[in-house]
Design a protein around this motif. Sequence first.
Motif, PDB file in Angstrom:
ATOM      1  N   ARG A   1     -13.025  -1.984  -3.303  1.00  0.00           N
ATOM      2  CA  ARG A   1     -12.858  -1.252  -2.043  1.00  0.00           C
ATOM      3  C   ARG A   1     -14.194  -0.966  -1.361  1.00  0.00           C
ATOM      4  O   ARG A   1     -14.251  -0.785  -0.139  1.00  0.00           O
ATOM      5  CB  ARG A   1     -12.112   0.062  -2.294  1.00  0.00           C
ATOM      6  CG  ARG A   1     -10.625  -0.123  -2.579  1.00  0.00           C
ATOM      7  CD  ARG A   1      -9.907   1.228  -2.600  1.00  0.00           C
ATOM      8  NE  ARG A   1      -8.462   1.040  -2.628  1.00  0.00           N
ATOM      9  CZ  ARG A   1      -7.709   1.123  -3.723  1.00  0.00           C
ATOM     10  NH1 ARG A   1      -8.293   1.358  -4.897  1.00  0.00           N
ATOM     11  NH2 ARG A   1      -6.412   0.947  -3.658  1.00  0.00           N
TER      12      ARG A   1
ATOM     13  N   ASN B   1       1.802   1.879  -7.270  1.00  0.00           N
ATOM     14  CA  ASN B   1       0.672   1.114  -7.792  1.00  0.00           C
ATOM     15  C   ASN B   1      -0.404   1.003  -6.720  1.00  0.00           C
ATOM     16  O   ASN B   1      -0.144   0.516  -5.616  1.00  0.00           O
ATOM     17  CB  ASN B   1       1.154  -0.282  -8.218  1.00  0.00           C
ATOM     18  CG  ASN B   1       0.059  -1.100  -8.877  1.00  0.00           C
ATOM     19  OD1 ASN B   1      -1.063  -0.627  -9.071  1.00  0.00           O
ATOM     20  ND2 ASN B   1       0.374  -2.328  -9.221  1.00  0.00           N
ATOM     21  N   THR B   2      -1.602   1.445  -7.032  1.00  0.00           N
ATOM     22  CA  THR B   2      -2.709   1.382  -6.068  1.00  0.00           C
ATOM     23  C   THR B   2      -3.717   0.293  -6.406  1.00  0.00           C
ATOM     24  O   THR B   2      -4.766   0.196  -5.772  1.00  0.00           O
ATOM     25  CB  THR B   2      -3.437   2.735  -6.012  1.00  0.00           C
ATOM     26  OG1 THR B   2      -3.961   3.028  -7.316  1.00  0.00           O
ATOM     27  CG2 THR B   2      -2.496   3.851  -5.592  1.00  0.00           C
TER      28      THR B   2
ATOM     29  N   GLN C   1      -6.183   2.849   5.045  1.00  0.00           N
ATOM     30  CA  GLN C   1      -5.217   2.451   4.024  1.00  0.00           C
ATOM     31  C   GLN C   1      -5.801   2.642   2.625  1.00  0.00           C
ATOM     32  O   GLN C   1      -5.122   3.135   1.716  1.00  0.00           O
ATOM     33  CB  GLN C   1      -4.806   0.998   4.242  1.00  0.00           C
ATOM     34  CG  GLN C   1      -3.826   0.454   3.228  1.00  0.00           C
ATOM     35  CD  GLN C   1      -3.349  -0.952   3.603  1.00  0.00           C
ATOM     36  OE1 GLN C   1      -2.751  -1.171   4.641  1.00  0.00           O
ATOM     37  NE2 GLN C   1      -3.648  -1.918   2.740  1.00  0.00           N
ATOM     38  N   GLU C   2      -7.065   2.255   2.457  1.00  0.00           N
ATOM     39  CA  GLU C   2      -7.728   2.437   1.162  1.00  0.00           C
ATOM     40  C   GLU C   2      -7.884   3.923   0.841  1.00  0.00           C
ATOM     41  O   GLU C   2      -7.670   4.356  -0.304  1.00  0.00           O
ATOM     42  CB  GLU C   2      -9.106   1.771   1.153  1.00  0.00           C
ATOM     43  CG  GLU C   2      -9.165   0.334   1.626  1.00  0.00           C
ATOM     44  CD  GLU C   2      -8.351  -0.642   0.794  1.00  0.00           C
ATOM     45  OE1 GLU C   2      -7.888  -0.254  -0.301  1.00  0.00           O
ATOM     46  OE2 GLU C   2      -8.156  -1.774   1.250  1.00  0.00           O
TER      47      GLU C   2
ATOM     48  N   SER D   1       0.836  -1.203   0.000  1.00  0.00           N
ATOM     49  CA  SER D   1       0.000   0.000   0.000  1.00  0.00           C
ATOM     50  C   SER D   1       0.870   1.251   0.000  1.00  0.00           C
ATOM     51  O   SER D   1       1.916   1.305   0.652  1.00  0.00           O
ATOM     52  CB  SER D   1      -0.890   0.015   1.249  1.00  0.00           C
ATOM     53  OG  SER D   1      -1.417   1.310   1.472  1.00  0.00           O
ATOM     54  N   PRO D   2       0.456   2.302  -0.727  1.00  0.00           N
ATOM     55  CA  PRO D   2       1.196   3.559  -0.667  1.00  0.00           C
ATOM     56  C   PRO D   2       1.411   4.076   0.754  1.00  0.00           C
ATOM     57  O   PRO D   2       2.401   4.762   1.017  1.00  0.00           O
ATOM     58  CB  PRO D   2       0.319   4.519  -1.480  1.00  0.00           C
ATOM     59  CG  PRO D   2      -0.355   3.628  -2.482  1.00  0.00           C
ATOM     60  CD  PRO D   2      -0.631   2.345  -1.721  1.00  0.00           C
TER      61      PRO D   2
ATOM     62  N   SER E   1      -4.714   5.484  -0.449  1.00  0.00           N
ATOM     63  CA  SER E   1      -4.502   5.175  -1.865  1.00  0.00           C
ATOM     64  C   SER E   1      -5.343   6.079  -2.757  1.00  0.00           C
ATOM     65  O   SER E   1      -4.867   6.589  -3.785  1.00  0.00           O
ATOM     66  CB  SER E   1      -4.843   3.706  -2.140  1.00  0.00           C
ATOM     67  OG  SER E   1      -3.924   2.841  -1.511  1.00  0.00           O
TER      68      SER E   1
ATOM     69  N   TYR F   1      -4.085   9.641  -2.635  1.00  0.00           N
ATOM     70  CA  TYR F   1      -2.807   9.693  -3.358  1.00  0.00           C
ATOM     71  C   TYR F   1      -3.055   9.773  -4.866  1.00  0.00           C
ATOM     72  O   TYR F   1      -2.408  10.556  -5.568  1.00  0.00           O
ATOM     73  CB  TYR F   1      -1.958   8.467  -3.024  1.00  0.00           C
ATOM     74  CG  TYR F   1      -0.865   8.214  -4.040  1.00  0.00           C
ATOM     75  CD1 TYR F   1       0.258   9.029  -4.115  1.00  0.00           C
ATOM     76  CD2 TYR F   1      -0.988   7.166  -4.960  1.00  0.00           C
ATOM     77  CE1 TYR F   1       1.246   8.807  -5.067  1.00  0.00           C
ATOM     78  CE2 TYR F   1      -0.008   6.932  -5.914  1.00  0.00           C
ATOM     79  CZ  TYR F   1       1.112   7.758  -5.964  1.00  0.00           C
ATOM     80  OH  TYR F   1       2.079   7.538  -6.915  1.00  0.00           O
ATOM     81  N   GLU F   2      -3.979   8.954  -5.367  1.00  0.00           N
ATOM     82  CA  GLU F   2      -4.303   9.005  -6.793  1.00  0.00           C
ATOM     83  C   GLU F   2      -4.783  10.402  -7.185  1.00  0.00           C
ATOM     84  O   GLU F   2      -4.420  10.932  -8.246  1.00  0.00           O
ATOM     85  CB  GLU F   2      -5.382   7.973  -7.120  1.00  0.00           C
ATOM     86  CG  GLU F   2      -4.905   6.527  -7.059  1.00  0.00           C
ATOM     87  CD  GLU F   2      -6.042   5.551  -7.281  1.00  0.00           C
ATOM     88  OE1 GLU F   2      -7.206   6.004  -7.372  1.00  0.00           O
ATOM     89  OE2 GLU F   2      -5.776   4.344  -7.367  1.00  0.00           O
TER      90      GLU F   2
END
Length: 628
Positions: free
Chosen positions: A418, A411-412, A454-455, A400-401, A458, A461-462
């Motif tokens: 999700r 990579n996510t 955590q999700e 995970s990022p 990601s 971050y995207e």
Amino acid sequence: MAGLAPAHTAARRYRYYQNVCTQSYSFVWWDWARWEREIDWMALNGINLALAWSGQEAIWQRVYLALGLTQSEIDEYFTGPAFLAWGRMGNLHTWGGPLPHFWHLKQLYLQHRILDRMRSFGMIPVLPAFAGHVPKAITRVFPQVSVTQMGSWGHFNCSYSCSFLLDPGDPIFPLIGSLFLRELTKEFGTDHIYGADTFNEMQPPSSDPSYLAAATAAVYEAMIAVDPDAVWLLQGWLFQHQPQFWEPAQVGAVLGAVPRGRLLVLDLFAESQPVYTRTASFQGQPFIWCMLHNFGGNHGLFGALEAVNRGPKAARLFPNSTMVGTGMAPEGIGQNEIVYALMAELGWRKDSVPDLAAWVTSFADRRYGVSHGDAEAAWRLLLRSVYNCSGEACSGHNHSPLVKRPSLQMNTTVWYNRSDVFEAWRLLLTAAPTLATSPAFRYDLLDITRQAVQELVSLYYEEARTAYLNKELVSLLRAGGIVAYELLPALDEVLASDSRFLLGSWLEQARAVAVSEAEAHFYELNSRYQLTLWGPVGNILDYANKQLAGLVADYYTPRWRLFMEALVNSLAQGVPFQQHKFEENVFQLEQAFVLSTRRYPSQPQGDTVDLAKRMFLKYCPRWAAGSL
């Protein structure tokens, strides 16, 4: 099983091969109370074969001193406590060391207690044997000795890797092998099974089958010179890790160099990449179908329950199968308990669980002591998502990022939807008024909250990456700010509410072994390196990543802030973002954390349910509305 030596009775064979559990590479093994709990658990679940490798460095020290090495040469060879597993397999030397004098004494004492407890339960301890790796100083004592220096491992240079391997035909080989095993069994007794791995993640110096057969035979012959009833427990990981090297002739050379039935192979990652299917059931040698599941002791909801459920039965039905048991081989336990519960049950079943959804529903009821529809529904959602790992995105290592050094190329992709995680989070919160008195429920609620964050990291971050690439400064500030200044601090706060997610507890386990403050600092330093850089310059960076209160606040959060600041400065100043420059700067932060002496709480603070609810109400509506 018919290939075992006649001295072994049928009942004893059954006990040998019923189940196996291999060692976890983690500081938990320093703690005798924890060891007692693990041994009790293994015995109750019928896991009758387990590695017991504590104290072997003390035995090696005796052997090396007897051979003429100096104490300083021995000290220089051993790794530190956090890296002994890789030192024992010849991957590393020196790094994290030297081991303190009292370490050896305590490990001898610990090993005796471990063995006493195992044997009292009828478990079969697997002791170590000589695999052929030696300190460089052997060449000083025996100038004519024939050794090969192996290649580097794990991005370490030869200061810490490139181990020396004795030539199997050198007369020193059986001398060292028999000296060690004789001294070991004199100290601890024996149950006649020994573990040794000569080429773990290291390419042999020759692919010639005659060399590989000789190298294998030399290890085995050193065993039976001391114990004629010896059975060799070999990790099959080498065949899986470098399949391009281990072609049929090379595999056959190793497997055929030991009498059939006297080599017991662990098919170490069989739930994902079984080796028995491409080696004709290890060419007749008995093997144990193992679930590895977790690399590095990472946190993160993860499992391949369908593959685990089907795997042992498929291995038993494989043509000419030599499967003799099932096993667990995680690099770190203490997470994803449902995976281990299923695997332990399969050791007692002839067939697979017929209905995993029903089994998971029952698991939730047993876990919380009461049936609750929302909790059951949450677990079924987790079964079809995070616990149904499949496809190219499936990985037993958390990438995970959140726990990776940031870059624009992360990579996510995940193998699940999700939305199932967020809905399971909602359902567990709905069940909280009824189940909150259950410690297991509170742990699970925190764990799924951690996973949901955590999700979210990601997803944000995207959004931040897209904003940067589109040169949208305001959007970058918004998304980056949420990750670095809202989500990660909030995650650290909720983790702090449970003693099982505290960096302070992790570090205290390491420090508690010490007999002085200087020794405590040394053990803590090993522990911090293992969690983060892993090597002096981030050689296997974040391999053992974990989400612990304190680690999130002082390690992951600062580097995310530095990354987002670098992206913002790049846009504001109109200059390209330079990853290599960022990595030079972020390494200073990472190293500062490792070298820090800051103390962290070892007692939980805050209420898990309230903190989880607060996070859900803040972030889930944004996700549901598609307006992250």
